[in-house]
Scaffold this motif. Structure first.
Motif, PDB file in Angstrom:
ATOM      1  N   ASP A 195      13.998 -26.768 -10.846  1.00  0.00           N
ATOM      2  CA  ASP A 195      13.372 -26.806  -9.520  1.00  0.00           C
ATOM      3  C   ASP A 195      11.873 -26.559  -9.605  1.00  0.00           C
ATOM      4  OD1 ASP A 195      15.721 -27.362  -8.132  1.00  0.00           O
ATOM      5  OD2 ASP A 195      16.241 -25.253  -7.913  1.00  0.00           O
ATOM      6  N   ASP A 196      11.450 -25.672 -10.496  1.00  0.00           N
ATOM      7  CA  ASP A 196      10.008 -25.451 -10.689  1.00  0.00           C
ATOM      8  C   ASP A 196       9.315 -26.769 -11.026  1.00  0.00           C
ATOM      9  OD1 ASP A 196      10.145 -22.722 -10.208  1.00  0.00           O
ATOM     10  OD2 ASP A 196      10.322 -22.185 -12.333  1.00  0.00           O
ATOM     11  N   LEU A 197       9.905 -27.507 -11.969  1.00  0.00           N
ATOM     12  CA  LEU A 197       9.337 -28.802 -12.356  1.00  0.00           C
ATOM     13  C   LEU A 197       9.399 -29.802 -11.211  1.00  0.00           C
ATOM     14  CD1 LEU A 197      10.675 -29.404 -15.990  1.00  0.00           C
ATOM     15  CD2 LEU A 197       8.277 -29.272 -15.287  1.00  0.00           C
ATOM     16  N   THR A 198      10.530 -29.836 -10.511  1.00  0.00           N
ATOM     17  CA  THR A 198      10.707 -30.794  -9.416  1.00  0.00           C
ATOM     18  C   THR A 198       9.626 -30.636  -8.357  1.00  0.00           C
ATOM     19  OG1 THR A 198      13.104 -30.893  -9.730  1.00  0.00           O
ATOM     20  CG2 THR A 198      12.252 -31.553  -7.575  1.00  0.00           C
ATOM     21  N   TYR A 199       9.406 -29.418  -7.925  1.00  0.00           N
ATOM     22  CA  TYR A 199       8.438 -29.206  -6.853  1.00  0.00           C
ATOM     23  C   TYR A 199       7.003 -29.320  -7.353  1.00  0.00           C
ATOM     24  CZ  TYR A 199      12.444 -27.912  -4.044  1.00  0.00           C
ATOM     25  OH  TYR A 199      13.646 -27.945  -3.374  1.00  0.00           O
ATOM     26  N   TRP A 200       6.778 -29.069  -8.654  1.00  0.00           N
ATOM     27  CA  TRP A 200       5.443 -29.309  -9.213  1.00  0.00           C
ATOM     28  C   TRP A 200       5.144 -30.798  -9.212  1.00  0.00           C
ATOM     29  CZ3 TRP A 200       3.414 -31.901 -13.486  1.00  0.00           C
ATOM     30  CH2 TRP A 200       2.065 -31.621 -13.773  1.00  0.00           C
ATOM     31  N   PHE A 201       6.109 -31.602  -9.650  1.00  0.00           N
ATOM     32  CA  PHE A 201       5.927 -33.055  -9.603  1.00  0.00           C
ATOM     33  C   PHE A 201       5.742 -33.529  -8.168  1.00  0.00           C
ATOM     34  CE2 PHE A 201       8.405 -33.441 -13.779  1.00  0.00           C
ATOM     35  CZ  PHE A 201       7.285 -33.772 -14.515  1.00  0.00           C
ATOM     36  N   THR A 202       6.526 -32.963  -7.256  1.00  0.00           N
ATOM     37  CA  THR A 202       6.418 -33.357  -5.859  1.00  0.00           C
ATOM     38  C   THR A 202       5.017 -33.098  -5.317  1.00  0.00           C
ATOM     39  OG1 THR A 202       8.763 -32.862  -5.489  1.00  0.00           O
ATOM     40  CG2 THR A 202       7.354 -32.986  -3.548  1.00  0.00           C
TER      41      THR A 202
END
Length: 407
Positions: A311-318
């Motif tokens: 999730d950390d990566l997901t929202y960083w990409f977002t």
């Protein structure tokens, strides 16, 4: 073949990133993609095996994630148009790049080391692919048309509503006039439109409330770029409250919000900074930032910790893919909106909804009520328990908007 795979991924990527924004911003983004592709091709042609494998895996991850994030949804909702075709092309070229990269990786090694190296690389690729794919899907939403029904089909008089946000998006909705001078802003979930809230609108109107069924930006007939984590919610809701506050049948001090899924998350977030919302009912709201998921490791241990990192990566990409800034966590928003009350309705069939709601409630236990609807699926509380849903929702709104105001 390797350079062709990279070029095959770069072409649709350049098209997709150049679809919107100002001409200068479009040009800059296309140039970045072209430059990265040219650099990757130069690496493949001139440098060693490890560099070549790295370049191929990088483009493979990006191409595959973009393809999976775009192609299925756009094919299902819009057919085989330019965007869907670009998504399919990116997916095919991305998979080819991944295959070439994994083949090059460990080629000179012997025995088990080859497969161990490839397995580790594949695991890393899978994590990045999952995080980026979700971010791409959330920020590249296909057009979603309204359903065939209007409030009139449910026996409700209504009028069309249209207004513009501070950042220039024109939003559309249906408005059912108020009988009791109080109004409720009804917000739909991700990938949906105002049409999905008609059942709830009937209940609210039966209670005497005005109801503004709003299309989130980029959904239904609203303009702007859609974003299915609801990060534009503050701006959209602020404009809706401006519009409702000017209605002759509405007391501006008697407005609440009822949101489904993404709409509930938007409503909680907006209430933190906008005191015009006197209360919020959020059904199926769980989280829209990494900070909303910190309870996972407490409940699920190591597996939850892994999910938190994804999730950390997901929202960083977002954050990299949208002009909307990441909002505060729902738990923090619930604390900031106090003492104005929050009712969270959760699905009895989905344990994580109640766990997420209890995490939010723990910030201000006396101000947040959680109602788990037995037998309900996501946002299915009204269908599963119609009489109790109506009684609880109208009692909450009467307490917040009618009794308090008169008192």
């Amino acid at each position: 073949m390797r350079t062709a795979a990279v070029a095959g991924a770069a072409v649709p990527l350049a098209f997709l990133v150049g679809r919107d924004g100002s001409p200068l911003w479009q040009t800059l983004r296309v140039l970045v993609v072209v430059s990265l592709a040219a650099a990757a091709i130069a690496v493949i042609l001139r440098l060693g095996r490890w560099w070549r494998a790295g370049a191929l895996l990088l483009f493979g991850i990006v191409g595959t994630a973009v393809g999976v994030g775009i192609a299925p949804a756009w094919l299902a909702k819009s057919g085989f148009g330019a965007v869907a075709a670009a998504g399919v092309m990116a997916l095919v070229a991305g998979l080819a790049s991944l295959a070439f990269g994994l083949a090059d990786l460990g080629r000179s090694m012997g025995g088990w080391r080859v497969w161990a190296t490839r397995a580790v690389a594949l695991l890393g690729c899978a994590v990045l692919f999952l995080a980026l794919g979700i971010a791409v899907a959330a920020t590249n939403i296909p057009p979603t048309g309204l359903g065939p029904e209007t409030p009139a089909d449910r026996g409700l008089a209504f009028e069309e509503a249209a207004f513009t946000t501070d950042d220039g998006a024109t939003l559309s909705g249906w408005y059912v006039p108020s009988v009791n001078r109080a109004a409720v802003l009804l917000l739909h979930g991700a990938g949906s439109t105002r049409s999905s809230g008609l059942d709830q609108a009937v209940v609210l109107a039966r209670g005497g409330y005005g109801v503004l069924l709003l299309d989130a930006r980029g959904h239904g007939e609203s303009g702007g770029r859609a974003m299915d984590f609801g990060w534009f919610g503050d701006a959209d809701i602020g404009a809706a409250l401006d519009w409702l506050g000017q209605r002759p049948d509405v007391d501006p001090a008697r407005i609440a919000a009822l949101g489904l899924s993404m709409g509930g998350e938007e409503a909680i977030g907006a209430a933190a900074g906008d005191e015009r919302l006197q209360g919020v009912i959020a059904e199926g709201a769980t989280g829209r930032t990494a900070d909303d998921k910190t309870w996972l490791s407490e409940v699920y241990g190591f597996n939850g910790w892994i999910q938190e990192r994804v999730d950390d990566l997901t929202y960083w990409f977002t954050d990299m893919l949208t002009s909307a800034g990441p909002p505060i966590s729902l738990r923090e928003a619930a604390a900031q909106m106090a003492p104005r009350p929050l009712l969270m309705i959760t699905a009895g069939e989905l344990a994580d909804e109640t766990l997420a709601a209890e995490h939010i409630r723990s910030a201000v236990p006396g101000n947040v009520e959680v109602w788990e609807v037995a037998g309900a699926g996501h946002t299915g509380g009204l269908a599963a328990s119609p009489e109790e849903w109506e009684a609880r929702v109208l009692a909450f709104l009467d307490r917040v908007l009618v009794t308090t105001s008169r008192g």
